[in-house]
Design an enzyme around this catalytic site. Structure first.
Site, mmCIF file in Angstrom:
data_model
loop_
_atom_site.group_PDB
_atom_site.id
_atom_site.type_symbol
_atom_site.label_atom_id
_atom_site.label_comp_id
_atom_site.label_asym_id
_atom_site.label_seq_id
_atom_site.Cartn_x
_atom_site.Cartn_y
_atom_site.Cartn_z
ATOM 1 N N HIS A 63 48.089 7.811 4.089
ATOM 2 C CA HIS A 63 48.027 6.781 3.046
ATOM 3 C C HIS A 63 48.651 5.495 3.602
ATOM 4 O O HIS A 63 49.855 5.275 3.471
ATOM 5 C CB HIS A 63 48.804 7.233 1.803
ATOM 6 C CG HIS A 63 48.171 8.363 1.070
ATOM 7 N ND1 HIS A 63 48.175 9.658 1.549
ATOM 8 C CD2 HIS A 63 47.530 8.399 -0.126
ATOM 9 C CE1 HIS A 63 47.560 10.442 0.687
ATOM 10 N NE2 HIS A 63 47.156 9.701 -0.340
ATOM 11 N N HIS A 301 44.171 2.824 -0.051
ATOM 12 C CA HIS A 301 45.234 3.690 -0.578
ATOM 13 C C HIS A 301 45.359 4.982 0.208
ATOM 14 O O HIS A 301 46.446 5.307 0.688
ATOM 15 C CB HIS A 301 44.972 4.011 -2.052
ATOM 16 C CG HIS A 301 45.762 5.169 -2.572
ATOM 17 N ND1 HIS A 301 47.100 5.077 -2.888
ATOM 18 C CD2 HIS A 301 45.412 6.457 -2.829
ATOM 19 C CE1 HIS A 301 47.536 6.250 -3.322
ATOM 20 N NE2 HIS A 301 46.523 7.103 -3.290
ATOM 21 N N GLU A 459 61.251 17.463 -22.461
ATOM 22 C CA GLU A 459 61.423 18.670 -21.636
ATOM 23 C C GLU A 459 61.117 18.423 -20.162
ATOM 24 O O GLU A 459 61.838 18.914 -19.283
ATOM 25 C CB GLU A 459 60.524 19.803 -22.156
ATOM 26 C CG GLU A 459 60.907 20.334 -23.515
ATOM 27 C CD GLU A 459 60.235 19.583 -24.657
ATOM 28 O OE1 GLU A 459 60.457 19.964 -25.817
ATOM 29 O OE2 GLU A 459 59.477 18.609 -24.366
ATOM 30 N N HIS A 523 54.008 29.054 -30.701
ATOM 31 C CA HIS A 523 55.350 29.088 -30.110
ATOM 32 C C HIS A 523 55.704 30.469 -29.578
ATOM 33 O O HIS A 523 56.879 30.776 -29.370
ATOM 34 C CB HIS A 523 56.384 28.650 -31.145
ATOM 35 C CG HIS A 523 56.360 27.182 -31.430
ATOM 36 N ND1 HIS A 523 55.225 26.517 -31.826
ATOM 37 C CD2 HIS A 523 57.337 26.241 -31.368
ATOM 38 C CE1 HIS A 523 55.499 25.232 -32.011
ATOM 39 N NE2 HIS A 523 56.774 25.039 -31.732
#
Length: 684
Positions: A63, A301, A459, A523
């Site tokens: 890259h 890139h 989270e 859940h």
């Protein structure tokens, strides 16, 4: 909210114009030395860009564009702004640099070589994308190598890692610094690209850092407005500066990121300004693949520029087009003083530490112990040896087992993603890690010296930040994260990165079974255990009662890598006299043995009770003799000897095995190996 004000600073830099907001005071003095002429600096930049182009061209991979466009950033950081020591790469109080846009790894590798890191030899640098087995230059930087703080991997992870490093500094400084003795005062620098700022994990971490007022953190934004698919405005047209301001960051703009090293250094200097109360975001306008025929285009890139293009770049700079991997002596001289400058930083700090030890002997002793990663020698005795015999949710067993140790051992920084009442990891007098100026509407006021992190509903960032906390210095901080097991799917990418790096983080997952359906099936994951059991480097533990929970915590604390302790929401029976923390340490062990068994029942976690109940039922109703095995950790059991595995499973004797666990059938494990262990992975 303060309005963004951009001021143009002209006439003060020989390399271009810098634009900064009101933070950059007119009396600020850039640190770029005047003896380096514009021509010398341009030679350095040309050398760097052509080196990147040649390295990618060598094996036809890499890259190049981003690393080439960031050349000025490297000079500003490694030559002028960062405080580090190339010959003492593990110096405790060094500045930390995190490359979140990790595909631009050649940017970091080349700067490590030029600044004098001993392990990054010329031969190593040339190994980029080679088949060399011991190469230090993989396609993204990895923590095992000198000068690389973390393996950031997927975009955005590095932002969360950098926030963790900055939190570590804030906490250690608040704990150990004393007037005149700032033994911990390093800065964290994080490089990001356009894509990093679109990733959810980065956005979570940026928001949290602004809330925490981490003024020891600077993000350097390589704003080239290009991603893989094309220009950024194909997918994103937000005002990044306003977003950062809204998240509680100070913002500085540098308009000429191609040439204006002095302007970048001036902006970086603001990162260390002790009067600032917010983290700093430096928005630098750059050009991807600058100087090449594909400058400013997405094609630069992720693909080499091409032999003809590289030759044209060299010709345009006045270089010999046929000469490859050339670093002029004048460029080498430009970087030559950095190792000695670094050793001077180390010696100054060592002198400070000596004086600190004389003025604060007891605190200094504790600080040295923390730096070495030492835990109190009696830490395991703080985990109780017995527990109540009444049915108990293993999430509550967590608190019974570990709260005394958490309360008395400052090494642990415990956090949760907004589930404090559910995860049961508080201890008496626990207070939140928060800016001391923050007075919450409800709840206790905290400080940077406190150890309970309220991550909010973040989270993914929580796990990434925990990786940064653990990476600051091995063992100095042991981070503990916690959430529902289901939500560790959100965090899985960061947990995996921690596992690849062997970072000591303890993840506590609750509500790991179908035993309590308060929140419904969304859940109650039955497949997530298989994900974490399969994750290389992660010690996944699923204890069945309080005694096994205690064993799980002992293993997690001793393990040199990340662990996940997976526990239930609902109450489960306790099995005193049967379960054993010593058995947990071997991964699996026999709870109920039979001389002539008809079947072996294997279970773990909240379903362990069913194996024992089924064994009784088989005996009473059908006259069948059933052995019972607890299997809380597959990884540890695999590490045992073949003789022990056979002793536990007895598959080699022809005894059939049935696994009882809430899960899914894994057909990949239908074939038995010599131990019979793999054949035990079916579920029912």
């Amino acid at each position: 909210m303060t309005e963004v004000q951009t001021l143009n600073v002209s006439g003060s830099t020989p390399y271009g114009k810098a634009a900064v907001n009101g933070l950059l005071k007119s009396e600020s003095k850039p640190t770029a030395p005047k003896q380096n002429s514009k021509e010398d600096v341009q030679l350095v930049l040309q050398s760097f860009r052509l080196l990147i182009a040649d390295l990618c061209q060598q094996f036809g991979m890499g890259h190049p564009g981003g690393a080439i466009g960031m050349a000025t950033f490297g000079v500003a950081l490694w030559k002028y702004s960062m405080r580090y020591a190339p010959h003492s790469p593990d110096w405790f109080n060094r500045d930390r640099f995190v490359l979140s846009n990790g595909h631009t790894c050649l940017f970091q590798y080349a700067n490590l070589y030029l600044s004098g890191y001993k392990s990054m030899t010329w031969e190593q640098l040339l190994s980029y994308h080679s088949d060399r087995a011991n190469s230090l230059c993989p396609g993204h930087p990895e923590i095992e190598h000198e000068g690389i703080e973390l393996t950031t991997g997927p975009l955005g992870q590095g932002v969360a890692n950098a926030v963790g490093l900055a939190i570590a500094t804030k906490h250690l400084a608040a704990t150990f610094n004393r007037p005149g003795f700032e033994v911990v005062d390093n800065h964290t620098w994080c490089s990001v690209g356009d894509a990093c700022l679109q990733e959810g994990v980065a956005c979570e971490a940026i928001s949290y850092a602004g809330h925490l007022k981490l003024n020891n953190l600077t993000i350097i934004y390589d704003n080239n407005q290009i991603t893989c698919d094309g220009s950024v405005d194909l997918t994103n047209t937000e005002d990044v500066n306003k977003k950062m301001e809204a998240c509680g960051w100070d913002v500085i703009d540098v308009l000429d990121g191609v040439n204006d090293i002095e302007g970048i250094v001036s902006a970086l200097d603001q990162g260390r300004d002790p009067t600032r109360t917010k983290p700093l975001f430096i928005n630098i306008r750059s050009i991807i693949g600058v100087g090449s025929a594909v400058a400013g285009q997405a094609i630069s890139h992720g693909a080499p520029l091409g032999e003809e293009n590289v030759a044209a770049m060299k010709k345009a700079y006045g270089w010999d087009p046929k000469r490859k991997f050339h670093i002029p002596d004048k460029v080498k001289s430009f970087y030559a003083d950095l190792p000695s400058k670094g050793e001077h930083h180390v010696q100054e700090w060592n002198n400070l530490l000596t004086a600190y030890s004389q003025s604060h002997p007891s605190l200094s002793q504790t600080f040295h112990a923390r730096m070495s990663g030492a835990l109190p020698p009696n830490w395991s005795s703080l985990i109780p040896s017995s527990f109540p015999t009444t049915p108990t949710p293993t999430r509550k067993s967590n608190n019974l087992a570990i709260a005394p140790l958490l309360a008395s051992t400052p090494t642990f920084l415990v956090g949760t993603a907004d589930l404090t009442p559910s995860v049961n990891l508080l201890w008496p007098d626990a207070h939140p890690f928060n800016p001391p100026s923050l007075v919450p509407t409800s709840g206790p006021q905290g400080s940077y010296a406190d150890r309970y992190l309220h991550y909010g509903i973040r989270e993914h960032a929580m796990a990434g930040i925990a990786n940064g906390l653990a990476a600051f210095s091995p063992g100095t901080i042991i981070p503990v994260t916690s959430s529902f097991f289901m939500f560790y799917l959100y965090a899985a990418a960061a947990v995996r990165m921690g596992a690849l790096q062997r970072l000591k983080v303890i993840h506590v997952a609750t509500h790991d079974s179908i035993g309590a359906g308060e929140d419904g099936p969304t859940h109650q994951p039955v497949e997530v255990a298989a994900l974490y059991r399969a994750m290389p480097g992660l010690q996944y533990l699923r204890p069945g009662d309080s005694e096994e929970v205690a064993g799980a915590w002992e293993l997690a604390i001793e393990f040199q890598g990340p662990s996940m302790i997976s526990v239930s929401r609902h109450a489960v029976p306790q099995f005193p006299g049967l379960t054993s923390r010593a058995g947990v340490a071997r991964g699996a062990y026999v709870l109920v043995e039979r001389a002539s068994p008809d079947v072996t029942l294997i279970s773990a976690g909240a379903e362990l009770r069913f194996a024992l109940e089924v064994a009784d039922c088989l005996s009473e109703r059908f006259g069948l003799s059933a052995r019972v095995v607890s299997l809380p950790c597959h990884m540890l059991f695999r590490e045992q000897s073949l003789a022990y595995q056979r002793e536990v499973l007895r598959r080699h004797e022809g005894v059939p095995a049935v696994v009882i666990e809430a899960g899914v059938q894994d057909t990949a494990h239908d074939v038995e190996d010599n131990s019979g262990f793999e054949a035990s992975f079916g579920y029912m």
